[in-house]
Design an enzyme around this catalytic site. Structure first.
Site, mmCIF file in Angstrom:
data_model
loop_
_atom_site.group_PDB
_atom_site.id
_atom_site.type_symbol
_atom_site.label_atom_id
_atom_site.label_comp_id
_atom_site.label_asym_id
_atom_site.label_seq_id
_atom_site.Cartn_x
_atom_site.Cartn_y
_atom_site.Cartn_z
ATOM 1 N N LYS A 23 0.825 -1.213 0.000
ATOM 2 C CA LYS A 23 0.000 0.000 0.000
ATOM 3 C C LYS A 23 0.858 1.261 0.000
ATOM 4 C CE LYS A 23 -3.627 -2.576 0.690
ATOM 5 N NZ LYS A 23 -4.894 -2.640 0.012
HETATM 6 C C1 LIG Z 1 -0.943 -7.677 2.358
HETATM 7 C C2 LIG Z 1 -2.070 -7.593 1.397
HETATM 8 N N1 LIG Z 1 -2.086 -8.420 0.352
HETATM 9 C C3 LIG Z 1 -3.076 -8.388 -0.541
HETATM 10 C C4 LIG Z 1 -4.132 -7.521 -0.425
HETATM 11 C C5 LIG Z 1 -5.190 -7.517 -1.482
HETATM 12 O O1 LIG Z 1 -5.047 -6.392 -2.326
HETATM 13 P P1 LIG Z 1 -6.296 -5.812 -3.094
HETATM 14 O O2 LIG Z 1 -7.276 -5.426 -2.049
HETATM 15 O O3 LIG Z 1 -5.784 -4.646 -3.853
HETATM 16 O O4 LIG Z 1 -6.811 -6.911 -3.940
HETATM 17 C C6 LIG Z 1 -4.166 -6.629 0.660
HETATM 18 C C7 LIG Z 1 -5.259 -5.663 0.885
HETATM 19 O O5 LIG Z 1 -5.731 -4.995 0.097
HETATM 20 C C8 LIG Z 1 -3.091 -6.634 1.566
HETATM 21 O O6 LIG Z 1 -3.049 -5.768 2.557
HETATM 22 N N1 LIG Z 2 -6.553 -5.124 2.299
HETATM 23 C C1 LIG Z 2 -6.887 -3.757 2.384
HETATM 24 C C2 LIG Z 2 -8.354 -3.517 2.256
HETATM 25 C C3 LIG Z 2 -8.635 -2.165 1.690
HETATM 26 O O1 LIG Z 2 -8.208 -2.178 0.377
HETATM 27 P P1 LIG Z 2 -7.997 -0.910 -0.537
HETATM 28 O O2 LIG Z 2 -6.887 -1.312 -1.424
HETATM 29 O O3 LIG Z 2 -9.259 -0.686 -1.231
HETATM 30 O O4 LIG Z 2 -7.631 0.272 0.293
HETATM 31 C C4 LIG Z 2 -6.272 -3.180 3.640
HETATM 32 O O5 LIG Z 2 -5.203 -3.610 3.990
HETATM 33 O O6 LIG Z 2 -6.817 -2.326 4.264
#
Ligand SMILES: Cc1ncc(COP(=O)(O)O)c(C=O)c1O
Ligand SMILES: N[C@@H](CCOP(=O)(O)O)C(=O)O
Length: 471
Positions: free
Chosen positions: A112
């Site tokens: 993120k």
């Molecule tokens: C460590 C981790 N891996 C994978 C994901 C999944 O990613 P996305 O929600 O963009 O599919 C998340 C949360 O979003 C996460 O925090």
């Molecule tokens: N896995 C995410 C959930 C929120 O996802 P987002 O990519 O839409 O912000 C988290 O870690 O909070």
């Protein structure tokens, strides 16, 4: 570049307005009106270039001059100077044609940070230029929240409220949100699931009076800029493996569908990606949807990959918009069905379009653990449970097409989930030095019921108190 809502009933916005809007006013998600494309020569020219140069080349056409190139370039340089690895997102080989893209070298140890460090700078820039403040609300299953808190802490133009599911994030994730001593940061532990938090955040955006009164802005991947920033590392990884001359596939641990959608965006912009593999944990709604064509919400199961304990996968709406030939009426129909009956069924043509580009596989809890164990045993490389979903799903893709390299996205540092990693490998992954005292820092958070009105009241009062406005 103009941006349209997937539901077709919200104002069409430029990049900066879409950045501040978060969710569109009709409840939809913004996407660019058309996809800019990079030539083969441009992509080929990325070889050997620093991450920041590629980011400037990929994001330039998406921002499309709304923020001057010099300012955008400075923000990109600043964002990635916070990363602990010179390559920003380095690639490691762990098997025949299997590579891991390490996205966890940013300040909060999860992918993120890649988008959030830039988003914080972009929002601050636009808000300062306009002389306005914003109230950011975000929902997190652990990582978005910690990355957002780091990126927005101490900024003059914003108050940030992060809703997380009480007791359902790891200790490290929680502490990253609750130990930051900055008056503009508010961690809210909601008595519910991540899906409840996300539904509440969307509910606040759809509550027009509240949205306007507090100048709401969003940092979840409903915000188009988040997805755009994540498209960059698909280019750097693919080019490092010989793209555009050689096709490459990606395997992505998926929850809210933002990360994998960023890969699809990179493909629309000209990157020759062969397959995009959706890896889910036991919360397998997306794997079931690709198999059956029916998107059906069931109860959320807690797993060792808690950041992916999600049923309502926000960004899937952006893919539906494309799969239905950008017909907003079709998206509105599907979303209405989701609200009414907690499910919708894709028509055959749309499903076939999705299946042409995506594959999907669900990874059970035992398989996730054995993937961590086996990867460590055979290579000495320690991965976290989310990454294990990506590598396990990547191995499935390699069985079908062994000649095409697969890049599995490593979305979190193993030290964010030490208990699961220790159980699987016997190794206790250490936090990096800048976080070594995290477990000793004092926490500040508020527990709130799973009730939108109560959360809105809290946010309104707290935002007024911080700004010194009488209630
Ligand atoms: C460590 C981790 N891996 C994978 C994901 C999944 O990613 P996305 O929600 O963009 O599919 C998340 C949360 O979003 C996460 O925090
Ligand atoms: N896995 C995410 C959930 C929120 O996802 P987002 O990519 O839409 O912000 C988290 O870690 O909070």
């Amino acid at each position: 570049m103009l941006h349209v809502s997937t539901r077709g009933e919200a104002p069409v916005l430029g990049f900066a307005d879409a950045l501040l809007a978060g969710l569109a006013r009709d409840g939809g998600l913004y996407v660019p009106k058309s996809w800019p494309s990079l030539t083969r020569e441009t992509i080929q020219g990325f070889a050997g270039k620093p991450y920041t140069s590629v980011a400037k080349a990929v994001l330039g056409p998406l921002v499309d001059g709304e923020i001057p190139d010099s300012a955008l370039g400075a923000m990109i340089d600043g964002a990635y100077a916070t990363f602990r690895h010179a390559a920003v997102c380095p690639l490691t080989q762990i098997g025949d044609n299997l590579f891991v893209l390490e996205l966890f070298h940013g300040p909060t140890l999860a992918f993120k940070d890649v988008a959030m460090q830039l988003l914080g700078r972009l929002m601050d820039h636009v808000l300062k230029e306009r002389g306005v403040r914003a109230t950011i609300v975000g929902a997190t299953s652990g990582d978005t929240g910690s990355a957002a808190v780091d990126a927005f802490k101490g900024l003059d133009q914003v108050d940030i409220f992060i809703l997380y599911p009480h007791g359902r994030v790891s200790d490290v994730q929680r502490r990253q949100m609750t130990t930051v001593d900055s008056p503009n940061v508010h961690a809210l532990a909601v008595e519910g699931t991540f899906d409840d938090c996300q539904t509440m955040v969307k509910g606040m955006f759809n509550h027009a009076r509240f949205r306007d009164e507090l100048q709401l802005s969003g940092v979840n991947s409903i915000n188009w800029a988040r997805v755009a920033a994540q498209a960059v590392y698909y280019f750097t990884a693919a080019v490092a493996l010989g793209s555009p001359h050689r096709p490459v596939s990606f395997s992505v641990p998926t929850g809210n569908f933002g990360d994998i959608l960023a890969g699809w965006v990179a493909k629309q912009m000209g990157l020759p990606i062969e397959r995009l593999m959706i890896g889910t944990n036991a919360n397998d709604i997306l794997a079931r949807t690709l198999q059956t064509g029916s998107y059906e919400i069931r109860g959320v199961q807690p797993t060792d990959a808690p950041s992916m304990d999600i049923q309502i996968s926000s960004n899937f709406e952006r893919l539906l918009f494309e799969a239905y030939g950008r017909d907003p009426a079709a998206v509105r129909r599907l979303m209405a069905s989701l609200v009414q009956s907690r499910s919708f069924t894709l028509d055959e043509e749309a499903l076939a379009r999705i299946r042409r580009e995506f594959a999907a596989t669900a990874v059970s809890e035992p398989d996730m653990a054995s993937e961590m164990t086996e990867t460590y045993r055979t290579t000495g490389y320690v991965i976290d449970p989310h990454t294990a979903v990506g590598t396990r799903a990547g191995r499935a893709l390699l069985k079908e097409q062994p000649e095409i390299p697969v890049v599995a996205l490593s979305t979190a540092h193993p030290a964010k989930f030490p208990d699961a990693v220790r159980r699987a490998t016997g190794i206790h992954p250490e936090l990096p030095p800048h976080m070594a005292d995290l477990m000793a820092r004092s926490e500040r958070f508020t527990v709130l019921p799973n009730d939108q009105k109560a959360v809105e009241t809290f946010i309104r009062e707290r935002a007024r108190a911080v700004r010194g406005v009488a209630a």
